[in-house]
Enzyme design. Structure first.
Site, PDB file in Angstrom:
ATOM      1  N   GLY A   1       2.756   2.119  10.743  1.00 15.31           N
ATOM      2  CA  GLY A   1       3.706   3.220  10.570  1.00 15.31           C
ATOM      3  C   GLY A   1       4.482   3.597  11.818  1.00 15.31           C
TER       4      GLY A   1
ATOM      5  N   HIS B   1      -9.520   0.771   5.452  1.00 13.08           N
ATOM      6  CA  HIS B   1      -8.177   0.996   6.005  1.00 13.08           C
ATOM      7  C   HIS B   1      -8.249   1.959   7.188  1.00 13.08           C
ATOM      8  CE1 HIS B   1      -4.061   2.360   6.445  1.00 13.08           C
ATOM      9  NE2 HIS B   1      -3.730   1.191   5.907  1.00 13.08           N
TER      10      HIS B   1
ATOM     11  N   SER C   1       3.678  -2.201  10.274  1.00 11.73           N
ATOM     12  CA  SER C   1       5.131  -2.238  10.476  1.00 11.73           C
ATOM     13  C   SER C   1       5.797  -3.538  10.026  1.00 11.73           C
ATOM     14  CB  SER C   1       5.481  -1.918  11.934  1.00 11.73           C
ATOM     15  OG  SER C   1       5.150  -0.559  12.214  1.00 11.73           O
TER      16      SER C   1
ATOM     17  N   GLU D   1      -4.831  -5.227  10.825  1.00  8.97           N
ATOM     18  CA  GLU D   1      -3.766  -4.236  11.007  1.00  8.97           C
ATOM     19  C   GLU D   1      -4.036  -3.446  12.289  1.00  8.97           C
ATOM     20  OE1 GLU D   1      -2.003  -3.006   6.966  1.00  8.97           O
ATOM     21  OE2 GLU D   1      -3.876  -1.919   7.169  1.00  8.97           O
TER      22      GLU D   1
ATOM     23  N   ASN E   1       0.870  -1.178   0.000  1.00 11.39           N
ATOM     24  CA  ASN E   1       0.000   0.000   0.000  1.00 11.39           C
ATOM     25  C   ASN E   1       0.912   1.235   0.000  1.00 11.39           C
ATOM     26  OD1 ASN E   1      -1.785   2.051   0.590  1.00 11.39           O
ATOM     27  ND2 ASN E   1      -2.282   1.313   2.661  1.00 11.39           N
TER      28      ASN E   1
HETATM   29  P1  PGA Z   1       2.925   0.267   7.544  1.00  8.43           P
HETATM   30  O1  PGA Z   1       1.424   0.431   7.016  1.00  8.43           O
HETATM   31  O2  PGA Z   1       3.465  -0.986   6.914  1.00  8.43           O
HETATM   32  O3  PGA Z   1       3.632   1.515   7.098  1.00  8.43           O
HETATM   33  O4  PGA Z   1       2.841   0.140   9.027  1.00  8.43           O
HETATM   34  C1  PGA Z   1       0.614  -0.677   6.765  1.00  8.43           C
HETATM   35  C2  PGA Z   1      -0.729  -0.257   6.246  1.00  8.43           C
HETATM   36  O5  PGA Z   1      -1.231   0.789   6.668  1.00  8.43           O
HETATM   37  O6  PGA Z   1      -1.338  -0.943   5.392  1.00  8.43           O
END
Ligand code: PGA
Length: 235
Positions: A163, A88, A193, A157, A6
Site C-alpha cells: 500500500g 497477511h 504495490s 509481501e 485482495n
Molecule cells: P497492495 O496490497 O497491493 O495494496 O500493496 C497487497 C496486499 O496487501 O496483499
C-alpha cells in the site's frame, strides 16, 4: 500462474457482484487459463459459480461458536468457500495475530483441505538489518507451517511495500523468490504495490509464480490487464 486480488476492507456487496460479473466475462471472452483468485470482504461473499475462485480474507479456526466478530466454516460452507488467506501482514501487524495463532489457523484449514494463500514479509527495519536477519525473520514466519502442504501457495509481501507504492527492485524480488523456492516447493506469489503498470515485469521474473494485488486490483479493468499480462507470458 496465479493472479490474486485482495479487496481488504473495500467494495460493497453490490460492487463485488459487478466486479465478478465483469471478471468472468473477461476470462470467458479471452479464454484465460491462469488461476484467478479474489478475496472480497466477508460481507460480500456469495455462492459464486465461475472460473474465478472466491476466497475469504480471514476466518476463525472453528466451525462455529462464541467468537464475536469472526466467521467460521459454517458461514464459509454456505458459499462453498474453500480458499483462505492466512498470515497477511495486516492481520499480523494491525490486528496482532501471533505466529502461534496463525499456525493454529493454518493447521485447522489445512485439515479441512482449503487452498491456503499464506503470506510472509519483513518490515523495513528488518530488511535494512541485512540479508541474514531478513531470512531469519521470514523463516520465523514459517514456523509451525507445513510447507509441503499440497494446496499451499506462499505470497511474499514485504510489509513496507504494501500500500505504499514502493517495491523492491526486480533483482531483489527475483533473488528472494529464488531463495524461498529452495525450501518451499510450492507456488510463490509476489505482493506489495503491484499494479497494472508494473505487473508484467514482476510476473516475468524467475521463481515468481503469480501476484497478490491489493489496491491495484480494486478496478476490475486493471486486474484484467494484469491477468492478460500473465496469460501473454505463458510461463
Ligand atoms: P497492495 O496490497 O497491493 O495494496 O500493496 C497487497 C496486499 O496487501 O496483499
Amino acid at each position: 500462474m496465479i493472479i490474486a486480488a485482495n479487496f481488504k476492507t473495500n467494495l460493497t456487496r453490490y460492487q463485488t457482484r459487478e466486479y465478478f460479473s465483469a471478471l468472468e466475462n473477461f476470462i470467458h471472452d479471452n479464454g484465460i487459463c491462469q488461476e484467478v483468485l479474489v478475496f472480497p470482504s466477508a460481507t460480500s461473499l456469495y455462492l459464486h459459480n465461475g472460473k474465478a475462485i472466491m476466497g475469504v480474507q480471514n476466518a476463525y479456526p472453528a466451525v462455529n461458536g462464541a467468537y464475536t466478530g469472526e466467521i467460521g466454516t459454517e458461514q464459509l460452507d454456505e458459499f462453498a468457500i474453500k480458499t483462505i488467506l492466512i498470515g497477511h501482514s495486516e492481520r499480523r501487524h494491525v490486528l496482532g495475530e501471533t505466529q502461534e495463532f496463525i499456525a493454529q489457523k493454518f493447521e485447522f484449514y489445512k485439515n479441512l483441505g482449503y487452498k491456503i494463500v499464506y503470506c510472509i514479509g519483513e518490515p523495513l527495519h528488518v530488511r535494512e538489518s541485512g540479508e541474514v536477519k531478513m531470512l531469519d525473520y521470514l523463516n520465523a514466519q514459517l514456523v509451525g507451517i507445513d510447507t509441503k502442504y499440497k494446496d499451499l501457495v506462499i505470497a511474499y509481501e514485504p510489509v513496507w511495500a504494501i500500500g505504499t507504492g514502493l517495491t523492491p527492485t526486480l533483482a531483489e524480488i527475483e533473488t528472494l523468490h529464488t531463495i524461498l523456492s529452495l525450501t518451499c516447493k510450492t507456488p510463490i506469489l509476489y505482493g506489495g504495490s503491484v499494479k497494472a503498470e508494473n505487473a508484467k515485469e514482476i510476473l516475468a521474473l524467475n521463481n515468481v509464480d503469480g501476484i497478490l494485488v491489493g489496491s491495484g486490483a480494486l478496478k476490475v479493468n486493471d486486474f484484467c490487464s494484469m491477468i492478460s499480462d500473465a496469460e501473454k507470458l505463458n510461463k
